[in-house]
Design an enzyme around this catalytic site. Structure first.
Site, mmCIF file in Angstrom:
data_model
loop_
_atom_site.group_PDB
_atom_site.id
_atom_site.type_symbol
_atom_site.label_atom_id
_atom_site.label_comp_id
_atom_site.label_asym_id
_atom_site.label_seq_id
_atom_site.Cartn_x
_atom_site.Cartn_y
_atom_site.Cartn_z
ATOM 1 N N ARG A 18 0.811 -1.234 0.000
ATOM 2 C CA ARG A 18 0.000 0.000 0.000
ATOM 3 C C ARG A 18 0.837 1.274 0.000
ATOM 4 O O ARG A 18 0.312 2.350 -0.235
ATOM 5 C CB ARG A 18 -0.951 -0.023 1.214
ATOM 6 C CG ARG A 18 -2.120 -0.980 1.040
ATOM 7 C CD ARG A 18 -2.883 -1.189 2.333
ATOM 8 N NE ARG A 18 -2.167 -2.077 3.254
ATOM 9 C CZ ARG A 18 -2.522 -2.285 4.513
ATOM 10 N NH1 ARG A 18 -3.573 -1.664 5.014
ATOM 11 N NH2 ARG A 18 -1.821 -3.102 5.285
ATOM 12 N N LYS B 203 8.903 -1.009 2.764
ATOM 13 C CA LYS B 203 8.110 -0.190 3.691
ATOM 14 C C LYS B 203 8.901 0.307 4.895
ATOM 15 O O LYS B 203 8.853 1.498 5.225
ATOM 16 C CB LYS B 203 6.886 -0.982 4.160
ATOM 17 C CG LYS B 203 6.116 -0.236 5.253
ATOM 18 C CD LYS B 203 4.680 -0.620 5.308
ATOM 19 C CE LYS B 203 4.423 -1.716 6.283
ATOM 20 N NZ LYS B 203 2.969 -1.900 6.491
ATOM 21 N N GLY C 66 3.197 -14.753 6.112
ATOM 22 C CA GLY C 66 2.473 -14.195 7.245
ATOM 23 C C GLY C 66 3.370 -13.911 8.434
ATOM 24 O O GLY C 66 4.509 -14.382 8.512
ATOM 25 N N TYR D 203 32.304 32.413 -3.360
ATOM 26 C CA TYR D 203 32.468 30.971 -3.204
ATOM 27 C C TYR D 203 33.790 30.724 -2.490
ATOM 28 O O TYR D 203 34.848 31.167 -2.946
ATOM 29 C CB TYR D 203 32.477 30.236 -4.561
ATOM 30 C CG TYR D 203 32.852 28.787 -4.357
ATOM 31 C CD1 TYR D 203 32.015 27.935 -3.647
ATOM 32 C CD2 TYR D 203 34.063 28.279 -4.821
ATOM 33 C CE1 TYR D 203 32.373 26.627 -3.395
ATOM 34 C CE2 TYR D 203 34.431 26.959 -4.569
ATOM 35 C CZ TYR D 203 33.577 26.137 -3.863
ATOM 36 O OH TYR D 203 33.933 24.838 -3.609
ATOM 37 N N ASN E 284 39.281 26.691 -6.578
ATOM 38 C CA ASN E 284 39.908 25.516 -5.958
ATOM 39 C C ASN E 284 40.088 24.344 -6.915
ATOM 40 O O ASN E 284 40.749 23.372 -6.582
ATOM 41 C CB ASN E 284 39.082 25.064 -4.751
ATOM 42 C CG ASN E 284 37.663 24.699 -5.127
ATOM 43 O OD1 ASN E 284 37.134 25.182 -6.127
ATOM 44 N ND2 ASN E 284 37.043 23.853 -4.336
#
Ligand code: UD1
Ligand code: CA
Length: 505
Positions: A21, A28, A86, A374, A394
């Protein structure tokens, strides 16, 4: 809450179900809320029980779940349930893997992210005090839809758990439900599980049937009602996940406010369970304090700020900014609109201002990067000022290099510091310089083209334009030689660091 260790020999988390679901490729129990996966919350709630062993039954998405487990709970073992027959079958698989268990076993659904350690502790206590073989955690709810019903006899003793799909109307009317958390004698549960069939509406082996079987044996079983039903809520779809996330957040904010944190707008403030906020800190609207973030006393965070694994010192301020894996020192200021990336460390009183991005940089005490810059892979000393629009260059396209800026340096606006490069203590750079060589202490680094003015250019080349007319009115000569205005440095008694605080002691 002070808790005496309860004797639970093992913890079993059932996490093999598909979670159809959720309509997601993510298993899940790996869905996130409040700073942890659902599984992570369940494991965290069970952790204080001090069980010797923890087993997590995995099936659907087993690789991802097992990998997650290694990251968040290395003490736990994943056990594979090949087919999802189950919850009873899952529990049997876990108990087989566990072998001998000394003491009781706690079996818990993996999709109950609001469970609290106190609740589990109270369940185990109730189990021990009653001397039960099996005790189930129950909850009294307004809407029991979809949940297993707790059937009690006239004397209030628990007789059975009946799944909704298998329940008659009278049983469906029961509002006391199975929370999916059980503590029992491992041997007795293991034995009863061998007798659980699958002749039910879902054709599954229900863990819940164990209870009825033990009752039929005449074994003592019990039900412990959770004082707060919210603790026991499962999570089966995205809507429930969003609700649980909100509930968890409310719980966290309640605790923080009780402890003296100022939360201006609880509706738009999100704090993970893993974060820490000290009393008298202020969380402005639209603020997210995530991961392992910590906020010191009196700090002000927000509005509209996201902190992920960030340490904010006492009295610091972070306004409309996104910060990750950074340390913001005491009384430092960040924002508005700053982006602090991994490895940024601001010392006490340092400042990173508007539209500045930083990464892997140490900014010393009271040093400032006020605007539009930056700053990556650098060390900046104390009391230095980095002018507006400075870029720490850099990256040479292949590898990153470091820049070192000393103490009390003034970097002029729009300076490119091409790393590797070092600016010595007390040095300046002229605005607009591209600095490729080290600047010694106290020197002014100038690296820009000389300015040339071509007199009369506009009146000759852009005649009859408003600019030409303005030039004429100002007495600008229609012709004349180009003039050299001198060295760049001589035009720059002030190097133009672009900071309003420039020149102040
Ligand atoms: C289950 C309970 C129900 C309870 C509810 C509470 C059963 C039969 N019913 O119903 O009484 O009210 O939880 O939320 O247990 N699982 C496996 N392997 C499987 C099947 C399930 O590991 O083969 C795991 C799931 O990942 C889940 C747990 O067992 O964590 C429960 O399964 P789920 O399908 O969510 O049961 P519910 O219908 O919610
Ligand atoms: Ca469930």
């Amino acid at each position: 809450m002070q808790q005496t260790p309860s004797t639970v020999g093992a913890v079993v988390v059932l996490a093999a179900g598909q979670g159809t679901r959720m309509r997601s490729r993510t298993p899940k129990v790996l869905h996130h809320l409040g700073g942890r996966s659902m599984l992570g919350h369940v494991l965290a709630a069970a952790e204080p029980l001090g069980a010797g062993r923890t087993v997590v039954v995995v099936g659907s998405g087993r690789e991802a779940v097992a990998e997650h487990l290694t990251a968040v709970a290395p003490h736990a073992t994943a056990v594979v349930q090949e087919q999802q027959n189950g919850s009873g079958h899952a529990a049997a698989v876990a108990l087989d893997a566990l072998g001998e268990v000394s003491g009781a076993v706690l079996i818990v659904n993996g999709d109950a992210p609001l469970l609290r350690a106190e609740t589990l502790h109270a369940l185990v206590q109730a189990h021990r005090q009653a001397g039960d073989v099996l005790t189930v955690l129950t909850a009294e709810v307004d809407d029991p839809t979809g949940l297993g019903r707790i059937v009690r006899d006239g004397g209030g003793a628990v007789r059975a758990i009946v799944e909704e799909k298998d329940a008659d109307p009278a049983t469906r009317a029961i509002t006391e439900v199975n929370a999916g958390v059980y503590v029992g004698d491992a041997a007795a549960v293991r034995e009863a599980l061998t007798r659980v069939g699958s002749s039910n509406q879902q054709g599954e082996q229900y863990l819940t049937d164990v209870l009825g079987l033990l009752v039929a044996d005449g074994a003592p079983v019990g039900g412990h009602r959770a004082p707060d039903a919210a603790d026991t809520l499962g999570c089966n779809d995205q809507r429930e996940l969003a609700e649980r996330r909100r509930m968890l957040n409310d719980r966290v904010l309640d605790d923080l406010m009780r402890a003296g944190v100022v939360v201006i707008d609880p509706m738009t403030t999100w704090v993970d369970v893993t974060a820490e906020v000290a009393a008298e800190a202020v969380l402005q609207p639209g603020t997210q304090v995530l991961g392992a973030s910590t906020i010191g006393a009196g700090a002000v965070v927000g509005p509209d700020t996201t902190l992920v694994d960030v340490e904010v010192g006492e009295g610091a301020s972070v306004v409309r900014s996104h910060c990750q894996l950074a340390v913001i020192g005491p009384a430092a200021t960040v924002g508005p609109f700053s982006y602090l990336r991994a490895g940024t460390e601001l010392a006490r009183g340092a400042k990173v201002g508007a539209f500045v991005e930083t990464k892997n940089v140490q900014v010393g005490e009271d040093s400032k990067v006020p605007h539009l810059s930056y700053v990556g892979d650098a060390t900046i000393g104390r009391g230095s000022n980095i002018g507006a629009a400075t870029v720490f260059v850099n990256y040479d396209g292949v590898v990153k290099h470091r820049t070192t800026v000393g103490d009390h340096v003034r970097v002029g606006s729009d300076t490119m510091l091409v790393a590797p490069v070092t600016i010595g203590d007390g040095a300046y750079t002229a605005a607009g310089s591209v600095i490729t060589n080290d600047v010694p202490p106290g020197a002014m680094g100038v690296a820009r083209a000389r300015q040339r003015n071509v007199a009369g250019w506009v009146r000759r080349r852009r005649p009859r334009t408003p600019a030409a007319e303005a030039a004429a009115a100002a007495g600008g000569a229609p012709d004349g030689p180009a003039t050299d205005t001198g060295t760049a440095a001589s035009t720059a008694p002030s190097p133009g660091t672009g900071d309003e605080q420039q020149g102040q002691p």
